[in-house]
Each structure stands twice: as C-alpha cells, then as structure tokens.
Design a protein around this motif. Structure first.
Motif, mmCIF file in Angstrom:
data_model
loop_
_atom_site.group_PDB
_atom_site.id
_atom_site.type_symbol
_atom_site.label_atom_id
_atom_site.label_comp_id
_atom_site.label_asym_id
_atom_site.label_seq_id
_atom_site.Cartn_x
_atom_site.Cartn_y
_atom_site.Cartn_z
ATOM 1 N N VAL A 56 0.826 -1.203 0.000
ATOM 2 C CA VAL A 56 0.000 0.000 0.000
ATOM 3 C C VAL A 56 0.864 1.258 0.000
ATOM 4 O O VAL A 56 0.605 2.209 -0.759
ATOM 5 C CB VAL A 56 -0.971 -0.008 1.211
ATOM 6 C CG1 VAL A 56 -1.658 1.332 1.371
ATOM 7 C CG2 VAL A 56 -1.994 -1.121 1.044
ATOM 8 N N ALA A 57 1.906 1.273 0.824
ATOM 9 C CA ALA A 57 2.784 2.446 0.890
ATOM 10 C C ALA A 57 3.506 2.679 -0.437
ATOM 11 O O ALA A 57 3.627 3.823 -0.895
ATOM 12 C CB ALA A 57 3.799 2.285 2.015
ATOM 13 N N THR A 58 3.964 1.611 -1.060
ATOM 14 C CA THR A 58 4.648 1.748 -2.344
ATOM 15 C C THR A 58 3.694 2.269 -3.416
ATOM 16 O O THR A 58 4.033 3.181 -4.173
ATOM 17 C CB THR A 58 5.247 0.398 -2.782
ATOM 18 O OG1 THR A 58 6.149 -0.057 -1.777
ATOM 19 C CG2 THR A 58 5.977 0.522 -4.101
ATOM 20 N N PHE A 59 2.501 1.705 -3.469
ATOM 21 C CA PHE A 59 1.521 2.140 -4.476
ATOM 22 C C PHE A 59 1.174 3.616 -4.312
ATOM 23 O O PHE A 59 1.225 4.395 -5.267
ATOM 24 C CB PHE A 59 0.254 1.284 -4.387
ATOM 25 C CG PHE A 59 -0.857 1.767 -5.265
ATOM 26 C CD1 PHE A 59 -0.812 1.561 -6.633
ATOM 27 C CD2 PHE A 59 -1.936 2.450 -4.735
ATOM 28 C CE1 PHE A 59 -1.828 2.021 -7.458
ATOM 29 C CE2 PHE A 59 -2.955 2.921 -5.545
ATOM 30 C CZ PHE A 59 -2.902 2.700 -6.902
ATOM 31 N N PHE A 60 0.829 4.012 -3.085
ATOM 32 C CA PHE A 60 0.398 5.390 -2.877
ATOM 33 C C PHE A 60 1.557 6.385 -2.981
ATOM 34 O O PHE A 60 1.342 7.546 -3.326
ATOM 35 C CB PHE A 60 -0.350 5.544 -1.553
ATOM 36 C CG PHE A 60 -1.773 5.080 -1.660
ATOM 37 C CD1 PHE A 60 -2.709 5.815 -2.369
ATOM 38 C CD2 PHE A 60 -2.173 3.889 -1.090
ATOM 39 C CE1 PHE A 60 -4.020 5.392 -2.496
ATOM 40 C CE2 PHE A 60 -3.478 3.451 -1.198
ATOM 41 C CZ PHE A 60 -4.401 4.204 -1.908
ATOM 42 N N SER A 61 2.772 5.944 -2.710
ATOM 43 C CA SER A 61 3.896 6.860 -2.906
ATOM 44 C C SER A 61 4.123 7.132 -4.393
ATOM 45 O O SER A 61 4.442 8.256 -4.781
ATOM 46 C CB SER A 61 5.164 6.305 -2.256
ATOM 47 O OG SER A 61 5.601 5.134 -2.911
ATOM 48 N N VAL A 63 1.736 6.984 -6.738
ATOM 49 C CA VAL A 63 0.595 7.796 -7.174
ATOM 50 C C VAL A 63 0.772 9.246 -6.725
ATOM 51 O O VAL A 63 0.561 10.182 -7.499
ATOM 52 C CB VAL A 63 -0.731 7.213 -6.639
ATOM 53 C CG1 VAL A 63 -1.891 8.168 -6.864
ATOM 54 C CG2 VAL A 63 -1.018 5.870 -7.290
ATOM 55 N N SER A 64 1.166 9.435 -5.468
ATOM 56 C CA SER A 64 1.311 10.804 -4.961
ATOM 57 C C SER A 64 2.478 11.529 -5.624
ATOM 58 O O SER A 64 2.407 12.742 -5.837
ATOM 59 C CB SER A 64 1.480 10.800 -3.444
ATOM 60 O OG SER A 64 2.662 10.129 -3.078
ATOM 61 N N ALA A 65 3.531 10.821 -5.987
ATOM 62 C CA ALA A 65 4.648 11.457 -6.688
ATOM 63 C C ALA A 65 4.214 11.936 -8.069
ATOM 64 O O ALA A 65 4.570 13.042 -8.495
ATOM 65 C CB ALA A 65 5.820 10.491 -6.799
ATOM 66 N N GLN A 66 3.447 11.123 -8.764
ATOM 67 C CA GLN A 66 2.948 11.540 -10.073
ATOM 68 C C GLN A 66 2.001 12.726 -9.945
ATOM 69 O O GLN A 66 2.051 13.652 -10.743
ATOM 70 C CB GLN A 66 2.246 10.375 -10.773
ATOM 71 C CG GLN A 66 3.194 9.298 -11.231
ATOM 72 C CD GLN A 66 2.472 8.131 -11.887
ATOM 73 O OE1 GLN A 66 1.251 8.063 -11.876
ATOM 74 N NE2 GLN A 66 3.229 7.200 -12.443
ATOM 75 N N PHE A 67 1.150 12.706 -8.924
ATOM 76 C CA PHE A 67 0.234 13.821 -8.684
ATOM 77 C C PHE A 67 0.999 15.104 -8.390
ATOM 78 O O PHE A 67 0.704 16.156 -8.946
ATOM 79 C CB PHE A 67 -0.708 13.470 -7.528
ATOM 80 C CG PHE A 67 -1.565 14.611 -7.085
ATOM 81 C CD1 PHE A 67 -2.657 15.002 -7.834
ATOM 82 C CD2 PHE A 67 -1.271 15.305 -5.933
ATOM 83 C CE1 PHE A 67 -3.455 16.062 -7.436
ATOM 84 C CE2 PHE A 67 -2.050 16.375 -5.519
ATOM 85 C CZ PHE A 67 -3.144 16.751 -6.268
ATOM 86 N N ALA A 68 2.008 15.009 -7.518
ATOM 87 C CA ALA A 68 2.774 16.191 -7.118
ATOM 88 C C ALA A 68 3.536 16.791 -8.293
ATOM 89 O O ALA A 68 3.735 18.009 -8.357
ATOM 90 C CB ALA A 68 3.744 15.835 -5.999
ATOM 91 N N ASN A 69 3.957 15.963 -9.225
ATOM 92 C CA ASN A 69 4.681 16.474 -10.383
ATOM 93 C C ASN A 69 3.768 17.130 -11.413
ATOM 94 O O ASN A 69 4.235 17.895 -12.249
ATOM 95 C CB ASN A 69 5.476 15.343 -11.044
ATOM 96 C CG ASN A 69 6.689 14.971 -10.239
ATOM 97 O OD1 ASN A 69 7.288 15.801 -9.562
ATOM 98 N ND2 ASN A 69 7.064 13.702 -10.279
#
Length: 98
Positions: A56-61, A63-69
C-alpha cells in the motif's frame, strides 16, 4: 518538519514535502528495525500486515509522486494539509472512542 522547511528555510512546497517524506522514511525504517531486533517473532506473527503495509505504501507513494509532479506547489500544500487534518482527526476520534 513541513512547516520548518517552508516557513523558516524557504523551501518550495514540493521540495519540503519530498524532503520531509525522505526523512520520515528513515525514521520509520530505524524504528521498524529496532522493534524487530527487540522482538524478532513479531515478523512471523504479523507478516501479513507487513506485506500489506509495504504494498500500500509503495503504491500510494508512486501515485502521490505523479500527482505532485503534475500540479502546482500550492495544490500540493492544500492536499497535504487536508490529508494530515483527516488523519489527525481520525486518530483523535479513534482514541476517544476506544
């Protein structure tokens, strides 16, 4: 840490979020290793939760990195604040109910 990085050190929000996450990763790693060294059987008893947390942590990290970029720094700050607010309120509610 996020407030210190943005308000006092002048980091951009994206850089501050990334830096604080990087620091928290090593803090969590050291805490996990120390718990495992103190009580090694915890890995055998809770391995399912460990694997679930890693996935879960790997998946959401990712996703959140792509969102932040893709969004502006201000949006990252608002989303981070909203998530921290929801998590904080959840912890308060759970601790007062249980």
């Amino acid at each position: 840490m996020l407030i210190v990085f943005t308000a006092m050190l002048g980091y951009e929000r994206k850089t501050a979020v990334g830096t604080s996450t990087f620091i928290m990763t090593f803090t969590a790693l050291i805490a996990s290793v120390s718990h495992i060294l103190i009580e090694p059987t915890i890995v055998l008893e809770c391995w399912g939760f460990l694997v679930l947390a890693i996935v879960v942590a790997t998946f959401f990290s990712l996703v959140s990195a792509q969102f932040a970029n893709k969004v502006k720094g201000r949006v990252v700050g608002y989303v981070t604040g909203a998530i921290l607010l929801v998590l904080g309120l959840s912890m308060i509610i759970i601790n007062n109910i249980i």
